[in-house]
Every structure is written in C-alpha cells, then in structure tokens.
Design a protein around this motif. Structure first.
Motif, PDB file in Angstrom:
ATOM      1  N   ILE A   1       1.029   7.323  -6.329  1.00 38.11           N
ATOM      2  CA  ILE A   1      -0.034   8.323  -6.469  1.00 38.11           C
ATOM      3  C   ILE A   1       0.528   9.727  -6.290  1.00 38.11           C
TER       4      ILE A   1
ATOM      5  N   ALA B   1     -10.162   5.595  -2.655  1.00 34.83           N
ATOM      6  CA  ALA B   1      -9.260   5.500  -3.809  1.00 34.83           C
ATOM      7  C   ALA B   1     -10.035   5.600  -5.123  1.00 34.83           C
TER       8      ALA B   1
ATOM      9  N   THR C   1     -11.522   2.377   2.552  1.00 31.15           N
ATOM     10  CA  THR C   1     -10.315   2.845   1.862  1.00 31.15           C
ATOM     11  C   THR C   1     -10.449   2.651   0.355  1.00 31.15           C
TER      12      THR C   1
ATOM     13  N   ASP D   1       0.903   4.412  -2.573  1.00 30.15           N
ATOM     14  CA  ASP D   1       0.805   5.800  -2.121  1.00 30.15           C
ATOM     15  C   ASP D   1       1.906   6.656  -2.736  1.00 30.15           C
TER      16      ASP D   1
ATOM     17  N   SER E   1     -11.194   9.171  -5.758  1.00 26.50           N
ATOM     18  CA  SER E   1     -10.095  10.024  -6.178  1.00 26.50           C
ATOM     19  C   SER E   1      -9.784   9.815  -7.657  1.00 26.50           C
TER      20      SER E   1
ATOM     21  N   LYS F   1      -4.976   0.627  -5.936  1.00 20.96           N
ATOM     22  CA  LYS F   1      -5.109   0.730  -4.483  1.00 20.96           C
ATOM     23  C   LYS F   1      -6.538   0.399  -4.064  1.00 20.96           C
ATOM     24  N   GLY F   2      -7.510   0.926  -4.796  1.00 21.61           N
ATOM     25  CA  GLY F   2      -8.898   0.612  -4.480  1.00 21.61           C
ATOM     26  C   GLY F   2      -9.191  -0.866  -4.626  1.00 21.61           C
TER      27      GLY F   2
ATOM     28  N   GLN G   1       0.824  -1.201   0.000  1.00 19.19           N
ATOM     29  CA  GLN G   1       0.000   0.000   0.000  1.00 19.19           C
ATOM     30  C   GLN G   1       0.866   1.263   0.000  1.00 19.19           C
TER      31      GLN G   1
ATOM     32  N   LYS H   1      -4.419   4.645  -8.586  1.00 16.18           N
ATOM     33  CA  LYS H   1      -5.508   4.797  -7.621  1.00 16.18           C
ATOM     34  C   LYS H   1      -6.479   3.627  -7.718  1.00 16.18           C
TER      35      LYS H   1
END
Length: 497
Positions: free
Chosen positions: A147, A177, A173, A144, A180, A160-161, A140, A157
C-alpha cells in the motif's frame, strides 16, 4: 602430475583482454546512461518502502545481470514466472524468498503483494487444512508495504480488507482498508485517469463488502447508507448501458440487500413491520420462551463445554449450546502468554519469519441439535504446534457478530438476544472501536439514543457485542494426556482490551 592447463595463442589472449575491457566499458556506460534512457525511473521509485531492502544475494547469475543493467522490473517478471511454477507444484516454501526478492526489484508489482500475502495467510496449513496463524502478521505487513509503494492501487487495500473480514475477523481493520480503497488517492472517491475503475477509485464490489462489514460491526445505519451509495453508482452505470443484463442483476441485488437489512431490523428490534420470520408482537431478540414465564427477555444458550485430551496432543472438544442448528463454537488453543506479532510494523516482519516455538490453533465447531463435538489432532504437525511452554490457554466461545442470519434473527447483530444461565460465561466487548449502533434499550449499552430507523449516518454507537466465552488454563502434562482436564481448570475470562 603434468600441468595440462590449456594455453591460448597470444592473439586470442589479446582479443579476450580487449573483449573483457569493452564489456566493462559497456556496463559502465549502461549504468551512466540508464537515467537518460528511462527519465522517469527515479520518480517511479520515489517513496518506496521495502522490508529490510532485501539484498541480491539470493539471485541466480541468470537473473543477476538484468538488475545490474538497470532492468529490475524485467528480472522481477522472470522471477514471478518461476514463482508460478512453484505454486502449481505445491513447493510453497520456495515462494517466500522469491516474493521478497521480486518486491525489492519491483515495488510496484501489485499482484505480487496481493498473491504473496494470500499465500502467507491461506497456504501454510496443518494436516487438517487449518491455517498456520503465525503467518498472518507478516502477511498483513507485506500488504502494508504494498500500500505504501502503490497508494493508487485499490486491489492491495481490498485484499487487506478482505483478509481481515474473512480470515482474521477484525471487521474494524477491514472497514478502514475498504474505506481507504473507496476514497482513493485524492480522498474524493475519484481514481487515476486511465485506471480500470476511472472515474471511480475502486470497483463496485468494494462498496458491497463495506456494507457487509458495517453489518458485521452491528452498525446498521452505515450498512444501509453504503447500499444506497452502491445503488446510486449502479443506477448511473445502468443509465449509460440500459440493456446490460449484468448491471440490471447487480442493481436488483443491491436493492434486495437494502430491503432485507431494513426488514431484519424491524423483525429483531421493533414491534412493527414484521414479516413471516417474526409473526409475533415482540422484538425477536426479546421473544419469551414458548412455555413458562412470558416476560420478554434474551434467550438462554445454556453453554456447557467439555475439553478432553484423548491422546497426547489430541483434543476432544464437546458440549451443549442451546441454539438453532448451525451455530459455530469458536476454539482457540494457544500458549498461555501468546501474543500476536505486531501487524503494523513493516520492518518487524521483514523476512516472513515466525517464532517456531509458538503454538496457536484456531477452528470452529458446528452445533447440531444443541450439541457439538470434534477431535482436534495437533500431534501430526509438531513444527506448527510446538507445545514447548509449561501452560496453555483453551478458549471456547460464540460471537454473534460473525454468525449466520437465521441465528442473528434470535440473537441480534450484537447479541442483544443472547445470555447464559452462568453469568461468568457472558462478556461484553465494549471497546470503543467495536461499538455497534444502539438498536434496543437495556441490553448492555450504557449511553446513546436508540436508532430512529431513518437517520443515516447515525453518529451514536453505544451497543457493545455480547459474547459467550469459557477459558481453560491447562498444563503441558494435560496436553500430553498425563493428567485429565476438568471444570476446575476453568479460569475467569480476562477483560477484553
């Protein structure tokens, strides 16, 4: 012994000296002129974040020259080719330091962040293909970093989602993501001109998975609203390409998902609008038993777990769970004081290091005919399951938010139709970020109106998820099969924070 060192003629030595001097001069000139050769290079690297700014000490001489000459991205590309060779040969341990070097050399190689994070989350496994959960935190953190370095790229993104949706089961969370990615760099859902998805900021699949995420959170009005947003975008695409068969199929699927979600709400929570799934006059989450007292009430799952150690480090998990076939009992075996590493700190997870003394196993057991049973062999992977601590936590549970639709038909999106004869087995997860939409009265929500079935979005989220959980505290002697595990080892479930 005679000195056999070779002596070159004086003219050759002179030429070598001149040649080395020219090489040094050319290198210095290249360094000085690089800014003029690539005038946007400085702007390209502004604001980059890196996990500790990995040094070049891991680069071979064949790759070292390119960064020195200013061709960092070229060196990164060559290293990525080498990574691909390691992927196909299964030499996964060799990939991590290369990923670290590549993202240092080229912080805008978005596919390296995505693939490297996926590698950390999914490819480190035990003998039974269970993932090493200790690598989720650095995975993770890598996303980050990606991103931060690539704010206009929706793919990082999305990854991550997706990992939080699929692997970690942290739907809140995941929602953040996906939102965003959809909002994009300008916050208005428009992308960068020239990008693959322009004028949109992200591909349509992001809207679809966000709708599914809202449903996993029990937030049905938002799920329906998201399907409407997807249908609006599909309709515009279809108007531009009316004969595109794939767009027609996509639009039909979105309409189907919208109608199906609305129908499930009727079947599960209201007394009207039912179909063949619920031919009764009751909301399915309060359907009374077929015999005996006909008072509408949640279903008693009568959870009776049993934990044994049949051989050192080999657990046998079994028990009864009164539900339709297909329910999955979550199993988590960890050090008693296990804490997931900080997944928000880039620097903290700089070199993908994990605490080798930690033990964590996460798995799920399928229930069939009200029974579940399986051996979990943790003896084959001592590096992954260290068992160096004096006490361990074994948690067995069921969370209706992540279960299949045919089980949610009876239990609801937030477990409103689920209970247990032993009240100590029932927990309400009422953390504010995890509250679902209040869809029915009297099932744990203390405030807020019941959704009216029409308004979207619905601002009131007051339905906590009702989960079933049993926790054991066992010793290292019990893990090593020196002492039996019994019901006396069950301890009260700790409040969820």
């Amino acid at each position: 012994m005679a000195n056999i060192a070779k002596l070159y003629p004086k003219v050759v030595q002179t030429r070598r000296t001149i040649g080395l001097g020219l090489c040094a001069l050319f290198l210095a000139g290249a360094a000085l002129l690089q800014g003029q050769i690539d005038p946007i290079a400085r702007q390209y690297h502004v604001g980059e974040a890196s996990l500790g700014r990995a040094s070049a000490e891991g680069l071979n001489s064949e790759f070292l020259l390119l960064p020195l000459l200013g061709f960092r991205e070229a060196a990164a590309g060559l290293l990525w080719v080498r990574c691909d060779e390691f992927f196909h040969s299964g030499d996964y341990d060799a990939i991590l330091p290369l990923v670290r070097l590549i993202t240092w050399l080229d912080p805008h190689a978005e596919n390296v962040y995505v693939t490297g994070s996926w590698h950390l989350s999914y490819n480190f496994t035990d003998a039974n293909e269970r993932s090493d959960r200790r690598y989720l935190a650095p995975s993770q953190a890598l996303l980050d970093e990606g991103i931060v370095n690539n704010p206009n790229i929706p793919d990082i993104k999305f990854e991550k989602g997706w990992q939080n949706y699929d692997k970690i089961k942290d739907y809140n969370t995941a929602e953040t993501a996906f939102l965003s990615a959809i909002k994009g760099p300008h916050g208005d859902e428009t992308g960068v001109k020239g990008s693959d998805d322009y004028p949109y900021a992200s591909p349509l699949k992001t809207l679809h998975i966000l709708a599914h995420t809202y449903e996993k959170e029990g937030r049905i009005p938002e799920a329906l609203m998201q399907w409407k947003a997807a249908m609006k975008r599909s309709s515009a695409d279809l108007a531009a390409k009316p004969t595109d068969y794939s767009l027609k199929q996509l639009s039909a699927a979105e309409h189907h998902n919208y109608d199906e979600t609305l129908q499930r709400w009727h079947n599960r929570y209201t007394t009207t609008g039912h179909d063949a799934i619920n031919p009764t006059k009751y909301p399915f989450v309060l359907l009374p038993p077929p015999t005996g007292d006909q008072t509408p009430r949640p279903w008693d799952c009568a959870f009776v777990p049993k934990v044994e150690v049949v051989r050192p480090r080999v657990f046998k998990i079994s028990g009864q769970f009164n539900a339709a076939d297909g329910a999955r009992i979550d199993v988590r075996i960890t050090d008693w004081d296990f804490k997931d590493r900080n997944t928000t700190s880039i620097e903290h997870n700089a070199r993908f290091e994990v605490d080798q003394t930690q033990t964590i196993l996460v798995d799920a057991l399928s229930e069939r005919k009200n029974h579940f049973e399986r051996e979990l062999d943790m003896s084959k992977d001592p590096k992954m399951y260290n068992f160096s601590q004096p006490y361990y936590r074994v948690t067995l549970g069921f969370n209706p938010r992540g279960t299949s639709p045919h089980l949610q038909d009876r239990q609801g999106w937030s477990g409103e139709g689920l209970t247990d004869i032993n009240p100590q087995h029932v927990m309400l997860d009422a953390r504010p970020k995890l509250l679902g939409t209040k869809l029915i009265e009297g099932q744990g929500a203390s405030a807020g109106p019941v959704w009216d079935g029409k308004s979207m979005p619905w601002p009131d989220h007051a339905q906590p998820v009702r989960i079933i959980r049993v926790t054991y505290k066992i010793s290292k002697d019990q893990v090593m099969n020196l002492k039996p595990i019994s019901e006396a080892d069950q301890v009260p479930n700790e409040p969820i924070k």
